[in-house]
Design an enzyme around this catalytic site. Structure first.
Site, mmCIF file in Angstrom:
data_model
loop_
_atom_site.group_PDB
_atom_site.id
_atom_site.type_symbol
_atom_site.label_atom_id
_atom_site.label_comp_id
_atom_site.label_asym_id
_atom_site.label_seq_id
_atom_site.Cartn_x
_atom_site.Cartn_y
_atom_site.Cartn_z
ATOM 1 N N LYS A 56 0.920 -1.367 -0.622
ATOM 2 C CA LYS A 56 -0.555 -0.012 0.070
ATOM 3 C C LYS A 56 1.169 1.313 -0.011
ATOM 4 C CE LYS A 56 -3.910 1.829 0.209
ATOM 5 N NZ LYS A 56 -3.818 2.736 -1.097
ATOM 6 N N GLN A 111 7.494 3.695 3.821
ATOM 7 C CA GLN A 111 5.999 3.039 3.922
ATOM 8 C C GLN A 111 6.033 2.413 4.622
ATOM 9 O OE1 GLN A 111 4.108 5.358 1.622
ATOM 10 N NE2 GLN A 111 2.293 4.760 2.482
ATOM 11 N N LYS A 159 5.985 3.681 8.722
ATOM 12 C CA LYS A 159 3.872 4.154 7.945
ATOM 13 C C LYS A 159 3.454 3.601 8.314
ATOM 14 C CE LYS A 159 3.580 7.879 5.396
ATOM 15 N NZ LYS A 159 3.768 8.546 4.220
ATOM 16 N N LYS A 201 5.536 1.601 -3.217
ATOM 17 C CA LYS A 201 5.403 3.243 -3.561
ATOM 18 C C LYS A 201 5.272 2.742 -5.212
ATOM 19 C CE LYS A 201 5.112 7.174 -2.527
ATOM 20 N NZ LYS A 201 4.019 7.518 -1.360
ATOM 21 N N GLY A 231 -2.686 8.113 -4.429
ATOM 22 C CA GLY A 231 -1.973 9.245 -4.498
ATOM 23 C C GLY A 231 -0.891 9.273 -4.358
ATOM 24 N N ASP A 232 -0.091 10.631 -4.372
ATOM 25 C CA ASP A 232 1.203 11.331 -3.775
ATOM 26 C C ASP A 232 1.152 12.672 -5.210
ATOM 27 O OD1 ASP A 232 3.370 10.726 -1.553
ATOM 28 O OD2 ASP A 232 4.709 11.473 -3.576
ATOM 29 N N THR A 263 -4.382 13.403 5.462
ATOM 30 C CA THR A 263 -3.111 13.768 5.501
ATOM 31 C C THR A 263 -2.792 15.364 6.295
ATOM 32 O OG1 THR A 263 -2.578 12.320 3.483
ATOM 33 C CG2 THR A 263 -0.692 13.208 4.480
ATOM 34 N N ASN A 301 -2.115 18.809 -2.208
ATOM 35 C CA ASN A 301 -3.079 18.323 -0.782
ATOM 36 C C ASN A 301 -2.996 18.577 0.225
ATOM 37 O OD1 ASN A 301 -3.758 15.213 0.303
ATOM 38 N ND2 ASN A 301 -5.223 16.020 -0.685
ATOM 39 N N SER A 338 -7.026 5.679 3.644
ATOM 40 C CA SER A 338 -6.790 5.140 2.052
ATOM 41 C C SER A 338 -7.346 3.379 2.763
ATOM 42 C CB SER A 338 -5.717 4.668 1.890
ATOM 43 O OG SER A 338 -5.397 5.953 0.713
HETATM 44 P P1 NDP Z 1 0.742 18.143 -4.651
HETATM 45 O O1 NDP Z 1 1.434 17.051 -5.429
HETATM 46 O O2 NDP Z 1 -0.363 18.044 -3.772
HETATM 47 O O3 NDP Z 1 1.578 18.592 -3.798
HETATM 48 C C1 NDP Z 1 3.122 18.818 -4.124
HETATM 49 C C2 NDP Z 1 3.254 20.605 -3.328
HETATM 50 O O4 NDP Z 1 4.678 20.121 -3.065
HETATM 51 C C3 NDP Z 1 3.520 21.766 -4.451
HETATM 52 O O5 NDP Z 1 2.827 22.584 -3.789
HETATM 53 C C4 NDP Z 1 4.113 21.420 -5.628
HETATM 54 O O6 NDP Z 1 4.997 22.519 -6.069
HETATM 55 C C5 NDP Z 1 5.592 21.434 -4.314
HETATM 56 N N1 NDP Z 1 7.250 20.464 -4.247
HETATM 57 C C6 NDP Z 1 7.075 19.247 -5.279
HETATM 58 N N2 NDP Z 1 7.664 18.908 -5.166
HETATM 59 C C7 NDP Z 1 8.185 20.172 -5.245
HETATM 60 C C8 NDP Z 1 9.730 20.563 -4.817
HETATM 61 N N3 NDP Z 1 10.810 19.206 -5.828
HETATM 62 N N4 NDP Z 1 10.480 21.634 -4.739
HETATM 63 C C9 NDP Z 1 9.786 22.425 -4.114
HETATM 64 N N5 NDP Z 1 8.511 22.277 -4.326
HETATM 65 C C10 NDP Z 1 8.120 21.447 -4.512
HETATM 66 O O7 NDP Z 1 1.255 16.679 -3.611
HETATM 67 P P2 NDP Z 1 0.624 16.265 -1.592
HETATM 68 O O8 NDP Z 1 0.350 17.290 -1.206
HETATM 69 O O9 NDP Z 1 0.160 14.883 -2.015
HETATM 70 O O10 NDP Z 1 2.205 15.570 -1.234
HETATM 71 C C11 NDP Z 1 3.139 16.196 -0.679
HETATM 72 C C12 NDP Z 1 4.214 15.263 0.198
HETATM 73 O O11 NDP Z 1 3.688 14.562 0.790
HETATM 74 C C13 NDP Z 1 4.829 14.846 -0.927
HETATM 75 O O12 NDP Z 1 5.746 14.668 0.213
HETATM 76 C C14 NDP Z 1 4.102 13.194 -0.215
HETATM 77 O O13 NDP Z 1 4.655 12.368 -0.400
HETATM 78 C C15 NDP Z 1 3.168 13.733 0.798
HETATM 79 N N6 NDP Z 1 2.642 12.886 1.464
HETATM 80 C C16 NDP Z 1 2.002 12.901 0.888
HETATM 81 C C17 NDP Z 1 0.401 12.504 1.079
HETATM 82 C C18 NDP Z 1 -1.140 11.955 0.549
HETATM 83 O O14 NDP Z 1 -2.015 11.721 1.141
HETATM 84 N N7 NDP Z 1 -0.762 12.776 -0.511
HETATM 85 C C19 NDP Z 1 0.643 11.422 1.970
HETATM 86 C C20 NDP Z 1 1.370 11.462 2.739
HETATM 87 C C21 NDP Z 1 2.149 11.843 2.817
HETATM 88 P P3 NDP Z 1 5.069 22.777 -7.587
HETATM 89 O O15 NDP Z 1 2.865 22.947 -7.867
HETATM 90 O O16 NDP Z 1 5.531 24.134 -7.736
HETATM 91 O O17 NDP Z 1 5.920 21.123 -7.719
HETATM 92 O O1 2IT Z 2 2.618 9.232 1.254
HETATM 93 C C1 2IT Z 2 1.491 8.261 1.612
HETATM 94 O O2 2IT Z 2 1.596 7.810 2.640
HETATM 95 C C2 2IT Z 2 0.786 8.428 0.362
HETATM 96 N N1 2IT Z 2 1.098 9.201 -0.352
HETATM 97 C C3 2IT Z 2 -0.223 8.013 0.443
HETATM 98 C C4 2IT Z 2 -0.159 6.640 0.609
HETATM 99 C C5 2IT Z 2 -2.337 5.996 0.525
HETATM 100 O O3 2IT Z 2 -1.969 4.918 -0.271
HETATM 101 O O4 2IT Z 2 -3.310 6.743 0.583
#
Ligand code: NDP
Ligand code: 2IT
Length: 445
Positions: free
Chosen positions: A90, A111, A114, A126, A165-166, A209, A240, A377
């Site tokens: 997952k 992961q 976590k 992943k 997603g991520d 998240t 997100n 999830s």
């Molecule tokens: P999104 O794609 O929704 O948003 C990512 C954000 O981070 C955007 O604002 C993006 O800016 C910025 N970003 C991405 N890459 C870079 C970079 N190299 N340098 C600077 N800024 C960057 O992703 P999420 O919000 O889903 O994910 C954000 C983080 O949270 C990640 O590390 C992800 O692994 C983690 N995460 C996500 C979960 C989820 O449920 N979605 C769960 C747990 C962890 P820009 O638009 O300019 O690229």
């Molecule tokens: O980093 C993470 O935990 C995620 N991107 C969410 C993974 C999931 O299966 O909901």
């Protein structure tokens, strides 16, 4: 450090020389569990750590698709099926030009731990691609997602591997991926999470998240005689995780003054106008600098790393790995930060993490603090199995309960090993004990 742990870490570095992110994640975790390994010499005989640090399976494939100009584009596709001891693989899919095997192995490895902390039956994986959804038309994104799923579908399944997603994979991408899986496999099952509410998704998954991060940070503060109310917060990112962290922190009485994207950050002393951020990012897929077109008194700085120079009480890095380095940590500490909660995966470098912990900053590591997304999830999977849906309030209450539980679990594990308030060590140990138990029960396989 325990001799067995240090040998496994040295071997891992030799065998994976071009994977700095994977080595970074493995170093932190292996160093943390050294104390547990001292008590369990049988781990070495069973090869437990060698098995744990090698993915069960890595799938790499080409993703050919046709762009709007009729030109063929070829991207790399991956799924790292790291560990299925506790449940089906997952973990999310990341679409970003920086994606490579090292990054996906670090994310998959994190992961496992976590998912163990969530208390729910999910293993770790992943995947993703170096495809960049930015600037692509909806039709291009759809064709890419279909081409990606044309290979991935044969490796996943509701009881085998359940992606989500991520970075770069949100509601639109999950929709296209799910539609094509359904067509190829001829089944409508919970093979992906983060699905739309019309076709099997869970209420509160979108918020989970970010909300979960703030629930855990709030519990950490309360247990240390502090509170969120009235505090100044900086949230990096504007995706997100960042948006819903900002929403919950604001609901609980904090003031978020800065957010960013990869181009730069906005500072709004009046508190971030989140409706505007949602409109820019979720509706228009625009850039954060558009914020100052509406709020003329806010400031835009075209360098995202500079966001950590903004004075705050609490920092919530919610963008990407290694976005907060030692220098930024020093500035935050000098400016009086007293808590850091990692919404992103490994946003803080090892050196910066050490700075925070040495300075007595309350530091909630990502594998605990951002576990609310994957936990929800798993709640989505549970609802799908039962063919029912829970209300927003029900899911949110379960999420909160899980996050509060995670904090106490990692706090207790840290105390048990004499590392009070070191939640990095606490999280790694608490997660590891469960994974080790499951792996040993399964024997050598
Ligand atoms: P999104 O794609 O929704 O948003 C990512 C954000 O981070 C955007 O604002 C993006 O800016 C910025 N970003 C991405 N890459 C870079 C970079 N190299 N340098 C600077 N800024 C960057 O992703 P999420 O919000 O889903 O994910 C954000 C983080 O949270 C990640 O590390 C992800 O692994 C983690 N995460 C996500 C979960 C989820 O449920 N979605 C769960 C747990 C962890 P820009 O638009 O300019 O690229
Ligand atoms: O980093 C993470 O935990 C995620 N991107 C969410 C993974 C999931 O299966 O909901």
């Amino acid at each position: 450090m325990n001799k067995y742990v240090s040998k496994v870490l040295e071997d891992l570095k030799t065998k994976n020389p071009n994977q700095p992110e994977f080595i970074q994640a493995a170093t932190e975790i292996l160093e943390s569990i050294s104390l547990v390994c001292d008590e369990h010499p049988e781990y070495e005989e069973k090869g437990l750590l060698e098995m744990l640090t090698e993915p069960e399976r890595v799938i790499m494939f080409r993703v050919p698709w046709v762009d709007d100009n009729g030109k063929v584009q070829v991207n790399k596709g991956y799924r790292v099926q790291f560990n299925s001891a506790i449940g089906p693989y997952k973990g999310g899919l990341r679409f970003h030009p920086s994606v490579n095997l090292s990054i996906l192995k670090f994310l998959g490895f994190e992961q496992i731990f976590k998912n163990s902390l969530t208390t729910l039956p999910i293993g770790g994986g992943k995947g993703g691609s170096d495809f960049d959804p930015k600037g692509k038309s909806d039709n291009e994104v759809m064709r890419f997602c279909q081409a990606f799923m044309a290979e991935l579908y044969r490796h996943i399944g509701a009881d085998t591997d359940v992606p989500a997603g991520d970075i770069g994979v949100g509601a639109r991408e999950i929709g296209y991926l799910f539609g094509y899986y359904k067509k190829l496999a001829n089944e409508h099952t919970a093979v992906l999470t983060g699905r739309g509410l019309e076709y099997g998704g869970s209420l509160a998954r979108k918020q989970a998240t970010g909300y979960g991060l703030v629930y855990l940070v709030n519990e950490m503060l309360t247990c240390n005689g502090k509170e969120l109310k009235g505090k100044t917060v900086v949230v990096s990112g504007s995706g997100n995780v960042a948006i819903y962290a900002c929403e919950k922190a604001t609901q609980l009485g904090a003031k978020v003054v800065a957010m960013c994207d990869s181009n730069g950050y906005v500072y709004d002393a009046n508190g971030i106008d989140l409706d505007l951020v949602k409109e820019i990012k979720e509706v228009r897929r625009g850039r954060i600098k558009e914020y100052v077109d509406v709020h003329k008194d806010a400031k835009y700085v075209p360098d995202c790393r500079e966001i950590w120079t903004v004075k705050c009480d609490i920092a919530l890095p919610c963008a990407t790995q290694n976005e907060l380095d030692e220098k930024s940590a020093e500035i935050l500490i000098k400016n009086g930060v007293f808590a850091v909660g990692e919404g992103a995966n490994m946003p803080t470098t090892l050196e910066a993490t050490k700075k925070f912990i040495d300075a007595g900053v309350l530091f909630a590591p990502g594998k605990a603090a951002n576990a609310g997304g994957v936990a929800t999830s798993a709640l989505e999977m549970a609802q799908s199995s039962q063919r029912i849906f829970w209300s927003f309030e029900e899911v949110d209450a379960k999420l909160k309960n899980i996050m509060v539980g995670i904090f106490h679990n990692i706090d207790n594990a840290a105390r048990k090993y004499g590392k009070e308030n070191n939640f990095v060590i606490g999280a790694n140990i608490a997660a590891f004990e469960k994974i080790a138990g499951a792996m040993l029960a399964h024997g050598i396989c």
